[in-house]
Design a protein around this motif. Structure first.
Motif, PDB file in Angstrom:
ATOM      1  N   THR A 109       0.839  -1.200   0.000  1.00  0.00           N
ATOM      2  CA  THR A 109       0.000   0.000   0.000  1.00  0.00           C
ATOM      3  C   THR A 109       0.872   1.248   0.000  1.00  0.00           C
ATOM      4  N   ARG A 110       0.296   2.326  -0.535  1.00  0.00           N
ATOM      5  CA  ARG A 110       1.003   3.606  -0.554  1.00  0.00           C
ATOM      6  C   ARG A 110      -0.030   4.715  -0.679  1.00  0.00           C
ATOM      7  N   LEU A 111       0.292   5.879  -0.135  1.00  0.00           N
ATOM      8  CA  LEU A 111      -0.577   7.047  -0.272  1.00  0.00           C
ATOM      9  C   LEU A 111      -0.002   7.916  -1.382  1.00  0.00           C
ATOM     10  N   LEU A 112      -0.773   8.088  -2.446  1.00  0.00           N
ATOM     11  CA  LEU A 112      -0.341   8.861  -3.607  1.00  0.00           C
ATOM     12  C   LEU A 112      -0.901  10.282  -3.503  1.00  0.00           C
ATOM     13  N   THR A 113      -0.035  11.270  -3.684  1.00  0.00           N
ATOM     14  CA  THR A 113      -0.459  12.669  -3.623  1.00  0.00           C
ATOM     15  C   THR A 113      -0.321  13.306  -5.000  1.00  0.00           C
ATOM     16  N   GLY A 114      -1.389  13.975  -5.460  1.00  0.00           N
ATOM     17  CA  GLY A 114      -1.397  14.619  -6.770  1.00  0.00           C
ATOM     18  C   GLY A 114      -0.981  16.072  -6.697  1.00  0.00           C
ATOM     19  N   SER A 115      -0.754  16.676  -7.875  1.00  0.00           N
ATOM     20  CA  SER A 115      -0.280  18.068  -7.947  1.00  0.00           C
ATOM     21  C   SER A 115      -1.338  19.061  -7.491  1.00  0.00           C
ATOM     22  N   GLU A 116      -2.617  18.664  -7.511  1.00  0.00           N
ATOM     23  CA  GLU A 116      -3.699  19.550  -7.086  1.00  0.00           C
ATOM     24  C   GLU A 116      -4.254  19.160  -5.724  1.00  0.00           C
ATOM     25  N   GLY A 117      -3.435  18.436  -4.945  1.00  0.00           N
ATOM     26  CA  GLY A 117      -3.837  18.068  -3.587  1.00  0.00           C
ATOM     27  C   GLY A 117      -4.628  16.783  -3.487  1.00  0.00           C
ATOM     28  N   GLN A 118      -4.750  16.047  -4.600  1.00  0.00           N
ATOM     29  CA  GLN A 118      -5.462  14.763  -4.530  1.00  0.00           C
ATOM     30  C   GLN A 118      -4.688  13.788  -3.646  1.00  0.00           C
ATOM     31  N   MET A 119      -5.422  13.009  -2.876  1.00  0.00           N
ATOM     32  CA  MET A 119      -4.804  11.964  -2.059  1.00  0.00           C
ATOM     33  C   MET A 119      -5.514  10.650  -2.330  1.00  0.00           C
ATOM     34  N   VAL A 120      -4.741   9.652  -2.762  1.00  0.00           N
ATOM     35  CA  VAL A 120      -5.308   8.351  -3.118  1.00  0.00           C
ATOM     36  C   VAL A 120      -4.584   7.248  -2.350  1.00  0.00           C
ATOM     37  N   ARG A 121      -5.343   6.415  -1.686  1.00  0.00           N
ATOM     38  CA  ARG A 121      -4.786   5.248  -1.014  1.00  0.00           C
ATOM     39  C   ARG A 121      -4.760   4.090  -2.015  1.00  0.00           C
ATOM     40  N   LEU A 122      -3.561   3.665  -2.420  1.00  0.00           N
ATOM     41  CA  LEU A 122      -3.392   2.523  -3.322  1.00  0.00           C
ATOM     42  C   LEU A 122      -3.255   1.255  -2.484  1.00  0.00           C
ATOM     43  N   ILE A 123      -3.999   0.212  -2.844  1.00  0.00           N
ATOM     44  CA  ILE A 123      -3.950  -1.038  -2.074  1.00  0.00           C
ATOM     45  C   ILE A 123      -3.837  -2.236  -3.008  1.00  0.00           C
ATOM     46  N   CYS A 124      -2.819  -3.063  -2.781  1.00  0.00           N
ATOM     47  CA  CYS A 124      -2.718  -4.377  -3.420  1.00  0.00           C
ATOM     48  C   CYS A 124      -3.248  -5.404  -2.422  1.00  0.00           C
ATOM     49  N   ILE A 125      -4.348  -6.073  -2.778  1.00  0.00           N
ATOM     50  CA  ILE A 125      -4.932  -7.084  -1.892  1.00  0.00           C
ATOM     51  C   ILE A 125      -4.337  -8.442  -2.257  1.00  0.00           C
ATOM     52  N   PRO A 126      -3.701  -9.136  -1.309  1.00  0.00           N
ATOM     53  CA  PRO A 126      -3.082 -10.429  -1.645  1.00  0.00           C
ATOM     54  C   PRO A 126      -4.111 -11.550  -1.768  1.00  0.00           C
ATOM     55  N   LYS A 127      -3.688 -12.656  -2.381  1.00  0.00           N
ATOM     56  CA  LYS A 127      -4.553 -13.836  -2.502  1.00  0.00           C
ATOM     57  C   LYS A 127      -4.703 -14.465  -1.119  1.00  0.00           C
ATOM     58  N   PHE A 128      -5.921 -14.505  -0.631  1.00  0.00           N
ATOM     59  CA  PHE A 128      -6.153 -14.970   0.738  1.00  0.00           C
ATOM     60  C   PHE A 128      -5.798 -16.450   0.902  1.00  0.00           C
ATOM     61  N   CYS A 129      -6.090 -17.262  -0.122  1.00  0.00           N
ATOM     62  CA  CYS A 129      -5.842 -18.711  -0.001  1.00  0.00           C
ATOM     63  C   CYS A 129      -4.359 -19.023   0.157  1.00  0.00           C
ATOM     64  N   GLU A 130      -3.478 -18.126  -0.333  1.00  0.00           N
ATOM     65  CA  GLU A 130      -2.034 -18.353  -0.235  1.00  0.00           C
ATOM     66  C   GLU A 130      -1.403 -17.645   0.956  1.00  0.00           C
ATOM     67  N   THR A 131      -1.975 -16.507   1.350  1.00  0.00           N
ATOM     68  CA  THR A 131      -1.332 -15.692   2.386  1.00  0.00           C
ATOM     69  C   THR A 131      -2.104 -15.638   3.704  1.00  0.00           C
ATOM     70  N   GLY A 132      -3.423 -15.890   3.658  1.00  0.00           N
ATOM     71  CA  GLY A 132      -4.251 -15.745   4.864  1.00  0.00           C
ATOM     72  C   GLY A 132      -4.385 -14.305   5.314  1.00  0.00           C
TER      73      GLY A 132
END
Length: 441
Positions: free
Chosen positions: A395-418
């Motif tokens: 995950t990472r918080l992305l900040t844009g030039s006009e003040g945008q804030m976006v939370r990026l999330i990679c969700i892992p495969k639950f069956c492999e990682t729990g």
């Protein structure tokens, strides 16, 4: 004998959030493939993106003339807007499939199709031109991205000196009225029915969400969970049965068993709070994007509750004026095959800056041949952008030039990682929730 007193003050009340679905543009009402061409998607994409890029040119390089590909003159410095096409030496074709059948030696399918000889071409309605110079890296871009290029036309090519991408779209201001913690749980890749799926692991997650696991503090946190999102690949159906032949009753039950098991678990969640399920590449849904909602008749138990929602993939919704946008992973996995980045989050960041959720569709990623629009264009910047079925949590918080804030999330495969992912809507902070079932001796 005294009657047992019930302490009503300790009874927990689950929090709620205002929900609004924004999936309408991904829903296909009258599906037809008669007489439709995929070129229409590219025309619509170029038209929409060119209008946007033209509006940005005033602040970028207003002194240079804007040309079409056909209007390029040798030695003349100008700006041209078009769709990138990447000529790839290793890109698979139908002839490869034919050669596999005719050849005795199996062909190895590479994980990534990049090659040093790959080159970029710019195309608009008037024509196409080869791109030169070192500014535009072929390893970063893919076919389908619309950009504005500043440069000079040479003998048979266009030497690029600078590039303008659309950048992050405008963002609706996040409501800060509510200062209370509310959580959204993301999980993907359950693969119920597969050999690596652990039913106990998912049951532990269900018990945690519903407040049947842990002490009073844990139950208090569980009461603040306002929504669960399942991002694709929830079941695994044995492929050996899907050969077009009539199935024996025993085989039919084996096919339906994983879905029945999933429905039992989802019903436990739906009885207490809203839950959404998105289709994935391996689910019983249409293959091409946008994938339509899984049929509610597959889930007789869960669908009896109005808290159960079957959604499209991609999926867009608002929760207390916070905009969520996500996929089950196909768009990012396909980008990884045809370009390079340091991690999956960088691929996600690129799709936002290109303002397109699936730039490789329909070139290498299957999609419906829309004639009047391109539904994958990102017009409003989300506050949360999630992608399911990834190898690891990131995950990472992305900040844009006009003040945008976006939370990026990679969700892992639950069956492999729990691992499931929990997001706090108050401050967009998120953390991994890990479930293990091994006993320590």
């Amino acid at each position: 004998m005294e009657a047992m007193e019930i302490d009503s003050e300790k009874a927990l009340q689950r929090k709620q959030s205002a929900y609004n679905s924004l999936d309408e543009k991904f829903e296909i009402e009258k599906e037809t493939y008669r007489g439709q061409q995929y070129s229409q998607i590219y025309f619509n994409r170029l038209h929409m993106m060119r209008t946007l890029l033209y509006s940005l040119l005033r602040n970028w390089k207003p002194h240079f003339p804007v040309c079409t590909v056909l209007e390029l003159e040798e030695g003349k410095e100008c700006i041209v807007v078009g769709t990138l096409y990447k000529h790839m030496k290793l890109k698979s074709s139908i002839l490869d499939e034919y050669s596999k059948e005719r050849s005795a030696t199996p062909l190895v399918k590479p994980h990534n199709f990049m090659h040093p000889d790959d080159r970029l071409i710019l195309e608009d309605e008037s024509g196409r031109v080869k791109l030169g110079g070192s500014v535009l890296s072929a390893s970063v871009y893919v076919t389908g991205v619309v950009v504005a290029l500043h440069g000079k036309a040479g003998a048979g090519d266009f030497s690029v000196e600078d590039v303008l991408e659309a950048g992050l779209p405008p963002q609706i201001e996040r409501s800060l009225k509510s200062q209370e913690d509310k959580y959204v749980v993301f999980v993907s890749g359950l693969r119920i029915g597969s050999s690596i799926s652990n039913p106990l692991q998912f049951q532990l997650l269900v018990d945690h969400i519903t407040g049947h696991l842990g002490d009073e503090k844990e139950q208090g946190i569980a009461a603040q969970i306002v929504q669960v999102v399942i991002a694709g690949n929830s079941v695994e159906i044995p492929r050996g049965f899907l050969n077009g032949q009539n199935l024996a009753s025993q085989d039919q039950s084996r096919l339906s068993e994983p879905i029945k098991e999933l429905d039992i678990l989802l019903t436990q969640i739906a009885a207490g709070l809203p839950i959404e399920i998105m289709p994935g590449s391996d689910d019983p849904a249409n293959f091409s994007l946008p994938q339509q909602p899984l049929n509610r008749y597959l889930f007789p138990g869960s669908s009896a509750y109005n808290t159960f929602r079957s959604c499209t993939n991609p999926h867009c919704f608002e929760l207390d004026n916070i905009r969520f946008l996500g996929t089950s992973g196909q768009n990012i996995d396909d980008l990884e095959k045809y370009s390079k980045a340091k991690d999956k989050l960088e691929f996600m960041e690129r799709t936002l800056k290109w303002r397109h959720l699936a730039p490789t569709a329909p070139n290498t990623l299957g999609c419906y041949p829309f004639t009047d629009m391109d539904p994958f264009l990102i017009e409003i910047c989300p506050h949360v952008y999630f992608v399911g079925n990834q190898d690891k949590y990131d995950t990472r918080l992305l900040t844009g030039s006009e003040g945008q804030m976006v939370r990026l999330i990679c969700i892992p495969k639950f069956c492999e990682t729990g691992i499931a992912v929990v997001l706090n809507t108050r401050n967009l902070e998120c953390h991994a929730l890990s479930f293990g079932t091994q006993f320590i001796s």
